[in-house]
Design an enzyme around this catalytic site. Sequence first.
Site, mmCIF file in Angstrom:
data_model
loop_
_atom_site.group_PDB
_atom_site.id
_atom_site.type_symbol
_atom_site.label_atom_id
_atom_site.label_comp_id
_atom_site.label_asym_id
_atom_site.label_seq_id
_atom_site.Cartn_x
_atom_site.Cartn_y
_atom_site.Cartn_z
ATOM 1 N N TYR A 57 -53.561 37.628 130.549
ATOM 2 C CA TYR A 57 -53.793 36.482 131.427
ATOM 3 C C TYR A 57 -54.620 35.439 130.684
ATOM 4 O O TYR A 57 -55.795 35.662 130.349
ATOM 5 C CB TYR A 57 -54.520 36.902 132.711
ATOM 6 C CG TYR A 57 -53.702 37.762 133.653
ATOM 7 C CD1 TYR A 57 -52.336 37.935 133.487
ATOM 8 C CD2 TYR A 57 -54.310 38.408 134.726
ATOM 9 C CE1 TYR A 57 -51.597 38.724 134.347
ATOM 10 C CE2 TYR A 57 -53.570 39.199 135.604
ATOM 11 C CZ TYR A 57 -52.219 39.353 135.406
ATOM 12 O OH TYR A 57 -51.495 40.143 136.257
ATOM 13 N N SER A 85 -47.402 39.234 143.767
ATOM 14 C CA SER A 85 -46.600 38.157 144.366
ATOM 15 C C SER A 85 -46.279 38.450 145.831
ATOM 16 O O SER A 85 -45.127 38.372 146.255
ATOM 17 C CB SER A 85 -45.306 37.930 143.586
ATOM 18 O OG SER A 85 -44.684 36.721 143.987
ATOM 19 N N PRO A 86 -47.279 38.768 146.647
ATOM 20 C CA PRO A 86 -47.014 39.127 148.047
ATOM 21 C C PRO A 86 -46.485 37.973 148.883
ATOM 22 O O PRO A 86 -45.924 38.203 149.960
ATOM 23 C CB PRO A 86 -48.381 39.592 148.548
ATOM 24 C CG PRO A 86 -49.366 38.844 147.702
ATOM 25 C CD PRO A 86 -48.722 38.799 146.335
ATOM 26 N N LEU A 87 -46.642 36.740 148.393
ATOM 27 C CA LEU A 87 -46.115 35.577 149.114
ATOM 28 C C LEU A 87 -44.904 34.971 148.404
ATOM 29 O O LEU A 87 -44.523 33.829 148.681
ATOM 30 C CB LEU A 87 -47.214 34.520 149.298
ATOM 31 C CG LEU A 87 -48.401 34.966 150.158
ATOM 32 C CD1 LEU A 87 -49.444 33.858 150.245
ATOM 33 C CD2 LEU A 87 -47.937 35.369 151.557
ATOM 34 N N LEU A 125 -43.485 32.258 151.031
ATOM 35 C CA LEU A 125 -43.816 32.823 152.341
ATOM 36 C C LEU A 125 -45.049 32.182 152.979
ATOM 37 O O LEU A 125 -45.464 32.580 154.062
ATOM 38 C CB LEU A 125 -44.011 34.336 152.210
ATOM 39 C CG LEU A 125 -42.723 35.102 151.897
ATOM 40 C CD1 LEU A 125 -43.033 36.506 151.409
ATOM 41 C CD2 LEU A 125 -41.806 35.142 153.114
ATOM 42 N N GLY A 136 -44.941 29.126 153.926
ATOM 43 C CA GLY A 136 -44.406 28.125 154.843
ATOM 44 C C GLY A 136 -44.490 26.705 154.333
ATOM 45 O O GLY A 136 -44.246 25.753 155.085
#
Length: 343
Positions: A53, A207-209, A214, A216
């Site tokens: 990173y 990457s949960p969204l 996700l 919106g």
Amino acid sequence: MTYRTLGRSGAVVSAQALGTMTFGAEADEATSHSLLDAYVAGGGNFIDTADVYTAGTSEEIIGRWLAAHPDEAAQIVLATKGRFPMGQGPNDLGTSRRHLRDALDASLRRLGVDHIDLYQLHAWDAITPLDETLRFLDDAVTAGKIGYYGFSNFTGWQLTKAVQLAERHGWALPVTLQPQYNLLVRGIEHEIVPAALDAGIGLLPWSPLGGGWLSGKYRRDEAPTGSTRLGENPERGMEAWEKRNADDRTWRILDTVSAVAEEQDASPSQVSLAWLKAQPAVTSVILGVRTLEQLRDNMAADSLELSAEQLERLTSASEPEMEDYPYGTAGIQQRHRKLSGGR
């Protein structure tokens, strides 16, 4: 904040981890330290980074924060990863004993610590024999350089092979796996989730969204602009705009998320994170943020309780599309039988 054990281990971590891929890139050091302050103040105790990173800068930023906050640092469960290139040489990457020895020591130096709680292989290495890699990790546990180890981006067969090989030799067993997992990306449920449940492995979804989808923030057939990840780079990786915008499934999922969010008086991000937290084998959801506003919104999802009906609507709307065999209805039927027997 709620807490869970770190996979099959006895270590306790918050159900939301702070991902730090943005540190030194999308978030400067001052912002990164503010994110760490807010995360810990909210009850979080699980920090995830990697040597690759920002070419080590993320670890250095975390290391300086840990040194400046010794009381808080004593409660942190610290995770990092090694595998990807950190130089131009042939041994500057991979999961060989040669590379992992150098990678682990370098991470310890950058983080300013004498041990790492969770050391993870960032991906599979098709060149290095798996027994060489696992023996190194077992040695690192014995030496006290790491407490536990896990994997990232392994497939189901790779995870199972590693667990069985470690068991056969009496080596320390892996405790976690980091896969991409969210309402848009559920393919891991075919093989990886069952393999994790079978082995007692805890999942740490990244990457949960779905790269921001996700949350919106995007609208159908309106190309993103401005200071969002897709606004700055519409062709960014797996979440690229054109492909997902053209998929009706994307908008079916987003419409359902928005409807549930309205019912709960919550944000779409919170609903998406709450659904993921409720899935089998999930230990801690990795939050990838670059602003305090995003972090606070995401952390509020930990206390959001979705009803069984809302969970089912989200699950149904996001059902992965697949062929009938081996993961569709026909394949599933072949893997199960009635307890009572008979035709």
